[in-house]
Design a protein around this motif. Sequence first.
Motif, short mmCIF file in Angstrom:
data_model
loop_
_atom_site.label_atom_id
_atom_site.label_comp_id
_atom_site.label_asym_id
_atom_site.label_seq_id
_atom_site.Cartn_x
_atom_site.Cartn_y
_atom_site.Cartn_z
N MET A 44 0.84 -1.19 0.00
CA MET A 44 0.00 0.00 0.00
C MET A 44 0.88 1.25 0.00
N MET A 45 2.01 1.12 0.69
CA MET A 45 2.90 2.28 0.76
C MET A 45 3.50 2.63 -0.60
N SER A 46 3.68 1.60 -1.43
CA SER A 46 4.23 1.88 -2.75
C SER A 46 3.28 2.76 -3.56
N THR A 47 1.99 2.72 -3.23
CA THR A 47 1.04 3.56 -3.97
C THR A 47 1.31 5.05 -3.74
N PHE A 48 1.89 5.36 -2.60
CA PHE A 48 2.23 6.77 -2.34
C PHE A 48 3.21 7.28 -3.40
N SER A 49 4.15 6.43 -3.76
CA SER A 49 5.15 6.85 -4.75
C SER A 49 4.50 7.10 -6.11
N TYR A 50 3.62 6.17 -6.50
CA TYR A 50 2.91 6.38 -7.77
C TYR A 50 2.07 7.64 -7.73
N ASP A 51 1.38 7.83 -6.61
CA ASP A 51 0.55 9.03 -6.46
C ASP A 51 1.38 10.29 -6.65
N SER A 52 2.52 10.30 -5.99
CA SER A 52 3.30 11.53 -6.03
C SER A 52 3.96 11.70 -7.39
N TYR A 53 4.31 10.59 -8.04
CA TYR A 53 4.93 10.67 -9.35
C TYR A 53 4.00 11.30 -10.37
N ASN A 54 2.73 10.94 -10.30
CA ASN A 54 1.76 11.50 -11.26
C ASN A 54 0.94 12.65 -10.67
N LYS A 55 1.40 13.18 -9.57
CA LYS A 55 0.74 14.30 -8.89
C LYS A 55 -0.76 14.05 -8.71
N TRP A 56 -1.07 12.84 -8.31
CA TRP A 56 -2.46 12.47 -8.11
C TRP A 56 -3.15 13.37 -7.07
N ASP A 57 -2.43 13.70 -6.02
CA ASP A 57 -3.06 14.48 -4.95
C ASP A 57 -3.64 15.80 -5.46
N ALA A 58 -2.92 16.44 -6.35
CA ALA A 58 -3.42 17.70 -6.92
C ALA A 58 -4.62 17.42 -7.83
N LYS B 24 -4.96 26.47 -10.87
CA LYS B 24 -4.96 25.71 -9.62
C LYS B 24 -5.72 26.46 -8.52
N ALA B 25 -5.68 27.77 -8.56
CA ALA B 25 -6.44 28.54 -7.57
C ALA B 25 -7.94 28.39 -7.82
N ILE B 26 -8.33 28.44 -9.08
CA ILE B 26 -9.76 28.29 -9.40
C ILE B 26 -10.26 26.96 -8.87
N LEU B 27 -9.44 25.92 -9.00
CA LEU B 27 -9.82 24.59 -8.54
C LEU B 27 -9.53 24.40 -7.05
N ASP B 28 -9.06 25.45 -6.41
CA ASP B 28 -8.76 25.40 -4.98
C ASP B 28 -7.71 24.34 -4.66
N ILE B 29 -6.79 24.12 -5.58
CA ILE B 29 -5.74 23.14 -5.33
C ILE B 29 -4.62 23.77 -4.50
N PHE C 59 -2.46 13.58 -13.03
CA PHE C 59 -3.51 12.65 -13.45
C PHE C 59 -3.52 11.44 -12.54
N PHE C 60 -4.26 10.42 -12.97
CA PHE C 60 -4.28 9.17 -12.24
C PHE C 60 -2.89 8.55 -12.25
N PRO C 61 -2.55 7.82 -11.19
CA PRO C 61 -1.27 7.11 -11.19
C PRO C 61 -1.17 6.21 -12.42
N GLU C 62 0.00 6.21 -13.01
CA GLU C 62 0.11 5.62 -14.35
C GLU C 62 0.07 4.10 -14.40
N ILE C 63 -0.03 3.45 -13.22
CA ILE C 63 -0.16 1.99 -13.30
C ILE C 63 -1.62 1.58 -13.53
N LEU C 64 -2.51 2.56 -13.45
CA LEU C 64 -3.92 2.24 -13.70
C LEU C 64 -4.20 2.23 -15.20
N THR C 65 -5.34 1.63 -15.56
CA THR C 65 -5.71 1.53 -16.98
C THR C 65 -6.96 2.39 -17.24
#
Lengths: 210, 125, 287
Positions: free
Chosen positions: A49-63, C49-54, C88-94
Amino acid sequence: MLGFIKKDLLMIKSNIKILAILLLIYVVMAFQGQMDLSFLLPFMSVMIMMSTFSYDSYNKWDAYAISLPDGRKSSVKAKYLATIILIIATTIIITILSFTISYAKTNIIDFENITGTIFGSLFATILLQSLIYPAMYKFGPEKARIGLMTIIFCVAIIGGFITQYVDLSSIINILNFIEEYWIIVFFMTMILMLYISYKISERIYFKKEI
Amino acid sequence: MDIIISNSSNQPIFEQIKQAIKKAIATDELKENEMLPSIRNLAQDLRISVMTVKRAYDELEQEGFIKTIQGKGSLVATKNIELLKEEQMREIEKYIDKIALISKASNISKKEILEAFEYLFEEDE
Amino acid sequence: MENENILEVKNLCKRYKGFELQNVNITLPKGMIMGFIGENGAGKTTTIKAILDIIKDYTGEIKVFGLDNRKDDKKIKENIGAVLDDMFFPEILTPNDINSIMKYIYKNWDSELYFKYLTDFALPNNKAIKTLSKGMRKKLEIATAISHHPKLLILDEPTAGLDPIARNEVIDIFQNFIQNEECSILLSSHITTDLEHIADYITFINNGNIILSKTREELLEDYGIVKCSKEEFEKIDKNDFIKYKKSKYEYEVLVESKKAFKRKYAINTIDKITLEELMVLMIKGEK
């Protein structure tokens, strides 16, 4: 909310193989009676689960998540819940397997010992999660990982100590005035740990400039 | 109706749309009370901005060529031959402006220009 | 009139180390496309980013659909689709994963529409995002942003990295999107040719300041670029031009109205201006 949990769970699907392999090793080892590796599985689920943090941050998922409805509120909560779901799932599997193997080998179920080990590993795993997640949010996955190594080392020793050398039943005896309720106390402690950890993570996340 | 937009032309795009619609009205390709394409549709089809089409339609309306009915769209107004003629006259005036500009810049007198004009029309007759 | 504007940004300020967004004002009416242009690092992404409150700690008022962007966060975001640069979504997703996730995130998520876009864009359903080319990834981001029937699309550099054919497809989607008069687009780009035709409004940001915000018609049809000699330039009244740029053989002078200028001066070379020339003159030109 559900969507965010789903996202975290979907992210570990490529790592499911690792869990399956570990499970296999556990079964083989358990049959040979060499070492009790049952703690490994829930523990590994937190690691994965912790590895998902790295993916999240790599693709700026949080933003990106914040651009979605309820994103800011759900991100941290979903991460905690997804992890807990995975821990519970692996713990259930390991519990069933432990009982089955124990019965298959000796025809009796060593209830006390197995539950002791499982509760020990569950506790250690939750403790690990509670400690490391706020660090993940505060320092990012890269730095937190270095801290993680240290913590794992400590937790592993403590966990090993608890399950190997401390007779859990003696602790239960010490607490005999709540003997009937020790499971509740045990779970309450874990929930409290998780809750405090979650609140800290959320605070960090809300304050962070993403 | 053909609307051909040239990007390299110095004529503004809204102007090009106006010309095309006026031409269609003059040649009876667009009949009286016939609906024009919606602003958004035309914008998408021509791959131009909504504002550009809107400007063209607004000006055509001001000039009396089309009518816009709120919530329904724009349609060709009752035809007015005078109006079209006036329109052509204005077009001619533009060229006269240009002639004046060039002649001033190159010091050609009004008399010389008028002579050139007379010569041109004499030839026609 | 208030609720006719889909987006209103008032006096937005945000301070970073070495960069400051200063009193950014943006007004986007319903049903329109606004092109948001400026150099890299001018403040486009920060504004978005401000408009989206990020981002945090910005001041000013931002209203989307007439609602406060912080107070009514959830309501607003149900109706916004965003394509953000590099996020975007983490790139390991499809792409399939995205569908199963978004179903639970947006009330109005339209799986059918989403898969239709995937087919139209020739995107695979079952390959990890990381295996996609940059152009395909952008298209996936756009498909994801548009499949819950949003009323406002906010797109940060959506055409960057796309080849001309893909850019055309994408622009077609944007124009199709605003066929519904309720829908609007805020579109940032440094590829100005994309915006030249389809944008209804052009807002130009430079160094954290909005230096120009006008309709496309005013900028590209009324504004003009006068090319003249030094002698001619010296005769032009300072109030009659916005900026000028001197080169070896000519003066390039930006004027607000070609028509008005022509009436007053006998200089023949007045051209239409392209957004690119406008950007260069506004940034590099002198006054």
